[in-house]
Design a protein around this motif. Structure first.
Motif, PDB file in Angstrom:
ATOM      1  N   SER A   1      30.069  49.330  32.505  1.00  0.00           N
ATOM      2  CA  SER A   1      30.462  50.727  32.655  1.00  0.00           C
ATOM      3  C   SER A   1      31.678  50.721  33.578  1.00  0.00           C
ATOM      4  O   SER A   1      31.549  50.768  34.797  1.00  0.00           O
ATOM      5  CB  SER A   1      29.329  51.560  33.257  1.00  0.00           C
ATOM      6  OG  SER A   1      29.740  52.904  33.426  1.00  0.00           O
ATOM      7  N   LEU A   2      32.843  50.617  32.966  1.00  0.00           N
ATOM      8  CA  LEU A   2      34.075  50.415  33.740  1.00  0.00           C
ATOM      9  C   LEU A   2      34.182  51.400  34.885  1.00  0.00           C
ATOM     10  O   LEU A   2      33.844  52.577  34.724  1.00  0.00           O
ATOM     11  CB  LEU A   2      35.281  50.525  32.809  1.00  0.00           C
ATOM     12  CG  LEU A   2      35.415  49.379  31.782  1.00  0.00           C
ATOM     13  CD1 LEU A   2      36.584  49.652  30.848  1.00  0.00           C
ATOM     14  CD2 LEU A   2      35.585  48.032  32.471  1.00  0.00           C
ATOM     15  N   PRO A   3      34.640  50.945  36.057  1.00  0.00           N
ATOM     16  CA  PRO A   3      35.256  49.648  36.341  1.00  0.00           C
ATOM     17  C   PRO A   3      34.263  48.525  36.692  1.00  0.00           C
ATOM     18  O   PRO A   3      34.676  47.433  37.003  1.00  0.00           O
ATOM     19  CB  PRO A   3      36.135  49.957  37.544  1.00  0.00           C
ATOM     20  CG  PRO A   3      35.366  51.000  38.282  1.00  0.00           C
ATOM     21  CD  PRO A   3      34.728  51.859  37.217  1.00  0.00           C
ATOM     22  N   TYR A   4      32.944  48.834  36.632  1.00  0.00           N
ATOM     23  CA  TYR A   4      31.924  47.861  37.036  1.00  0.00           C
ATOM     24  C   TYR A   4      31.336  47.183  35.804  1.00  0.00           C
ATOM     25  O   TYR A   4      31.007  47.846  34.812  1.00  0.00           O
ATOM     26  CB  TYR A   4      30.820  48.563  37.820  1.00  0.00           C
ATOM     27  CG  TYR A   4      29.671  47.674  38.225  1.00  0.00           C
ATOM     28  CD1 TYR A   4      29.682  47.022  39.449  1.00  0.00           C
ATOM     29  CD2 TYR A   4      28.573  47.493  37.385  1.00  0.00           C
ATOM     30  CE1 TYR A   4      28.630  46.203  39.838  1.00  0.00           C
ATOM     31  CE2 TYR A   4      27.512  46.681  37.756  1.00  0.00           C
ATOM     32  CZ  TYR A   4      27.551  46.041  38.983  1.00  0.00           C
ATOM     33  OH  TYR A   4      26.512  45.237  39.357  1.00  0.00           O
ATOM     34  N   LYS A   5      31.167  45.882  35.871  1.00  0.00           N
ATOM     35  CA  LYS A   5      30.529  45.130  34.790  1.00  0.00           C
ATOM     36  C   LYS A   5      29.453  44.232  35.384  1.00  0.00           C
ATOM     37  O   LYS A   5      29.734  43.405  36.244  1.00  0.00           O
ATOM     38  CB  LYS A   5      31.548  44.283  34.032  1.00  0.00           C
ATOM     39  CG  LYS A   5      30.942  43.477  32.882  1.00  0.00           C
ATOM     40  CD  LYS A   5      32.000  42.702  32.129  1.00  0.00           C
ATOM     41  CE  LYS A   5      31.387  41.923  30.966  1.00  0.00           C
ATOM     42  NZ  LYS A   5      32.417  41.161  30.200  1.00  0.00           N
ATOM     43  N   ARG A   6      28.219  44.424  34.910  1.00  0.00           N
ATOM     44  CA  ARG A   6      27.128  43.542  35.305  1.00  0.00           C
ATOM     45  C   ARG A   6      27.072  42.375  34.330  1.00  0.00           C
ATOM     46  O   ARG A   6      26.883  42.551  33.131  1.00  0.00           O
ATOM     47  CB  ARG A   6      25.809  44.303  35.263  1.00  0.00           C
ATOM     48  CG  ARG A   6      24.607  43.502  35.751  1.00  0.00           C
ATOM     49  CD  ARG A   6      23.319  44.280  35.554  1.00  0.00           C
ATOM     50  NE  ARG A   6      22.904  44.311  34.154  1.00  0.00           N
ATOM     51  CZ  ARG A   6      22.424  45.388  33.538  1.00  0.00           C
ATOM     52  NH1 ARG A   6      22.320  46.532  34.172  1.00  0.00           N
ATOM     53  NH2 ARG A   6      22.063  45.324  32.261  1.00  0.00           N
ATOM     54  N   LYS A   7      27.236  41.169  34.843  1.00  0.00           N
ATOM     55  CA  LYS A   7      27.180  39.982  33.991  1.00  0.00           C
ATOM     56  C   LYS A   7      25.745  39.514  33.788  1.00  0.00           C
ATOM     57  O   LYS A   7      25.379  39.062  32.702  1.00  0.00           O
ATOM     58  CB  LYS A   7      28.036  38.878  34.595  1.00  0.00           C
ATOM     59  CG  LYS A   7      29.515  39.245  34.693  1.00  0.00           C
ATOM     60  CD  LYS A   7      30.336  38.111  35.278  1.00  0.00           C
ATOM     61  CE  LYS A   7      31.817  38.467  35.314  1.00  0.00           C
ATOM     62  NZ  LYS A   7      32.651  37.368  35.858  1.00  0.00           N
ATOM     63  N   SER A   8      24.948  39.581  34.836  1.00  0.00           N
ATOM     64  CA  SER A   8      23.526  39.245  34.764  1.00  0.00           C
ATOM     65  C   SER A   8      22.859  39.691  36.047  1.00  0.00           C
ATOM     66  O   SER A   8      23.527  39.963  37.050  1.00  0.00           O
ATOM     67  CB  SER A   8      23.314  37.743  34.532  1.00  0.00           C
ATOM     68  OG  SER A   8      23.770  37.002  35.659  1.00  0.00           O
ATOM     69  N   GLY A   9      21.545  39.767  36.031  1.00  0.00           N
ATOM     70  CA  GLY A   9      20.817  40.149  37.230  1.00  0.00           C
ATOM     71  C   GLY A   9      19.392  39.643  37.189  1.00  0.00           C
ATOM     72  O   GLY A   9      18.823  39.444  36.103  1.00  0.00           O
ATOM     73  N   GLU A  10      18.802  39.437  38.373  1.00  0.00           N
ATOM     74  CA  GLU A  10      17.426  38.977  38.491  1.00  0.00           C
ATOM     75  C   GLU A  10      16.721  39.782  39.580  1.00  0.00           C
ATOM     76  O   GLU A  10      17.342  40.166  40.569  1.00  0.00           O
ATOM     77  CB  GLU A  10      17.354  37.489  38.866  1.00  0.00           C
ATOM     78  CG  GLU A  10      18.112  36.547  37.949  1.00  0.00           C
ATOM     79  CD  GLU A  10      19.575  36.438  38.303  1.00  0.00           C
ATOM     80  OE1 GLU A  10      20.407  36.384  37.370  1.00  0.00           O
ATOM     81  OE2 GLU A  10      19.890  36.423  39.518  1.00  0.00           O
ATOM     82  N   GLU A  11      15.432  40.012  39.368  1.00  0.00           N
ATOM     83  CA  GLU A  11      14.618  40.702  40.359  1.00  0.00           C
ATOM     84  C   GLU A  11      13.253  40.043  40.446  1.00  0.00           C
ATOM     85  O   GLU A  11      12.675  39.649  39.434  1.00  0.00           O
ATOM     86  CB  GLU A  11      14.434  42.176  39.996  1.00  0.00           C
ATOM     87  CG  GLU A  11      15.682  43.022  40.094  1.00  0.00           C
ATOM     88  CD  GLU A  11      15.358  44.501  39.961  1.00  0.00           C
ATOM     89  OE1 GLU A  11      14.975  45.113  40.978  1.00  0.00           O
ATOM     90  OE2 GLU A  11      15.469  45.033  38.844  1.00  0.00           O
ATOM     91  N   LEU A  12      12.733  39.949  41.666  1.00  0.00           N
ATOM     92  CA  LEU A  12      11.380  39.473  41.922  1.00  0.00           C
ATOM     93  C   LEU A  12      10.726  40.392  42.947  1.00  0.00           C
ATOM     94  O   LEU A  12      11.389  40.895  43.862  1.00  0.00           O
ATOM     95  CB  LEU A  12      11.388  38.046  42.462  1.00  0.00           C
ATOM     96  CG  LEU A  12      11.882  36.932  41.538  1.00  0.00           C
ATOM     97  CD1 LEU A  12      11.998  35.629  42.319  1.00  0.00           C
ATOM     98  CD2 LEU A  12      10.948  36.766  40.344  1.00  0.00           C
TER      99      LEU A  12
END
Length: 382
Positions: free
Chosen positions: A206-217
């Motif tokens: 969602s320009l200007p931000y781009k999430r390439k990957s993410g992890e949560e625990l």
């Protein structure tokens, strides 16, 4: 974007993500056995909440000028839920969840009770999954973050809260996943002693931000039947682009919270640490080539608390009265000099037929000189 403009938006996010601590009776729309065989069942249920809220600041200045219309009353977090459950056998279910935020004032064109940028309807959650008593639950789609559901919700107990949490201030809370995220694969397994959570966030932009990957625990430990202690960790690989400049970075959120409820006393306390998640507005004073690199170059921490006592009345249409004290604190340690501290008192009154009234008096100290405030809310929950 100025700090003021972001703060107004941030408050909208906070108000829209509040959880009710009251028991909600689901409306059963469908409950049918023997769809395809002698053992299956399909159930469709709904519940929701209509909320009309008014904010009355002691005075208006540059920090809250844009919220004057809210004195008139506006929709704050009105929502509708739909939950579908198809029982395949005694162990396995197909599930689906759908949550919409609605703005009746905007839908009905109630002049003076909304602003043009308000949305009429926003899909907050939409996911599908499998649930097994033996192996746990796996869901995919747009969902609340593990961080919020497991930790943040434990102090999201009053109507103007989550100001000490990352999702309130993040400019990209629905893409970085601090509030919610699309393309999330989430697993949870609950037992008597602890609930375990894990999530993977696929690429989203969602320009200007781009999430390439993410992890949560996360883990939520049941210390006893009244007290639980939750801790969560969140990490994103992301990039930010302004004009032709792009900056790659990682984001971290580490948070913990205690929650206590014995039927009368209701208490929550939590804290979080946020790296490269909250905005550094001084970046806009830098040359364009430096803005992408510095905008989310920040570190901050926040704390929140709540303590209330529930008086059960159950007489003359009045169900309960819960007075409470609450507060929060947010402080940047890198990237900006912003801080905010709130302390206050409130009361939640619940009547028959899902009708409720909330009042809060909030005393604020921050770098924007935000005035103190009265908050009034009428609600109908079903």
């Amino acid at each position: 974007m100025t700090k003021l403009h972001h703060y107004v938006g941030a408050c909208s996010i906070a108000l829209c993500t509040l959880l009710s601590t009251d028991v909600v009776a689901e409306v059963e729309l469908v409950n049918k056995d023997h769809i395809f065989n002698d053992h299956d069942n399909f159930k469709l249920t709904s519940h929701g909440s209509l909320r009309l809220q008014a904010l009355n600041f002691d005075h208006y200045d540059a920090s809250n000028e844009g919220q004057k219309y809210r004195r008139n009353g506006y929709s704050a977090g009105s929502r509708i839920y739909l939950d579908a459950d198809y029982k395949i056998n005694d162990d396995l279910n197909l599930i689906s969840g759908y949550q919409n935020f609605i703005n009746p004032a905007k839908i009905l064109d109630w002049d003076g009770h909304y602003v043009e940028q308000d949305e009429k309807i926003r899909t907050e959650q939409l996911y599908f999954g499998l649930s097994s008593k033996q192996y746990g639950t796996l869901k995919f789609g747009k969902q609340y973050s593990v961080y919020y559901d497991v930790v943040g919700s434990k102090t999201d107990l009053w109507d103007y809260d989550t100001i000490g949490q990352a999702q309130t201030w993040s400019p990209f809370a629905y893409v970085d996943g601090t509030q919610a995220a699309r393309k999330m694969l989430r697993y949870e397994k609950k037992n008597k002693y602890a609930d375990l959570y894990a999530a993977y966030l696929f690429e989203d932009e969602s320009l200007p931000y781009k999430r390439k990957s993410g992890e949560e625990l996360a883990i939520d430990v049941h210390l006893n039947k009244e007290l639980s202690w939750a801790t969560s960790w969140k990490h994103n690989r992301a990039s930010l682009q302004y004009d032709d400049e792009q900056h790659d970075f990682s984001q971290q959120v580490l948070a913990t919270a205690l929650f206590y409820f014995d039927g009368k006393w209701l208490a929550g306390a939590g804290a979080g640490w946020y790296k490269n998640t909250l905005p550094n507005y001084s970046a806009f004073n830098l040359p364009t080539a430096q803005q992408a690199k510095q905008y989310l170059n920040s570190k901050a921490y926040g704390v929140e608390y709540y303590l209330g006592y529930n008086f059960q009345i159950a007489h003359h249409g009045l169900q309960s009265i819960r007075p409470y004290v609450m507060g929060n604190y947010l402080k940047y340690t890198q990237g900006d000099d912003f801080y905010r501290q709130d302390n206050g008192v409130g009361v939640a009154v619940r009547f028959d037929h899902g009708i409720g009234f909330d009042y809060e008096r909030l005393y604020t100290s921050d770098t924007m000189n935000t005035p103190d405030m009265h908050m009034f809310r009428l609600r109908y929950d079903w």
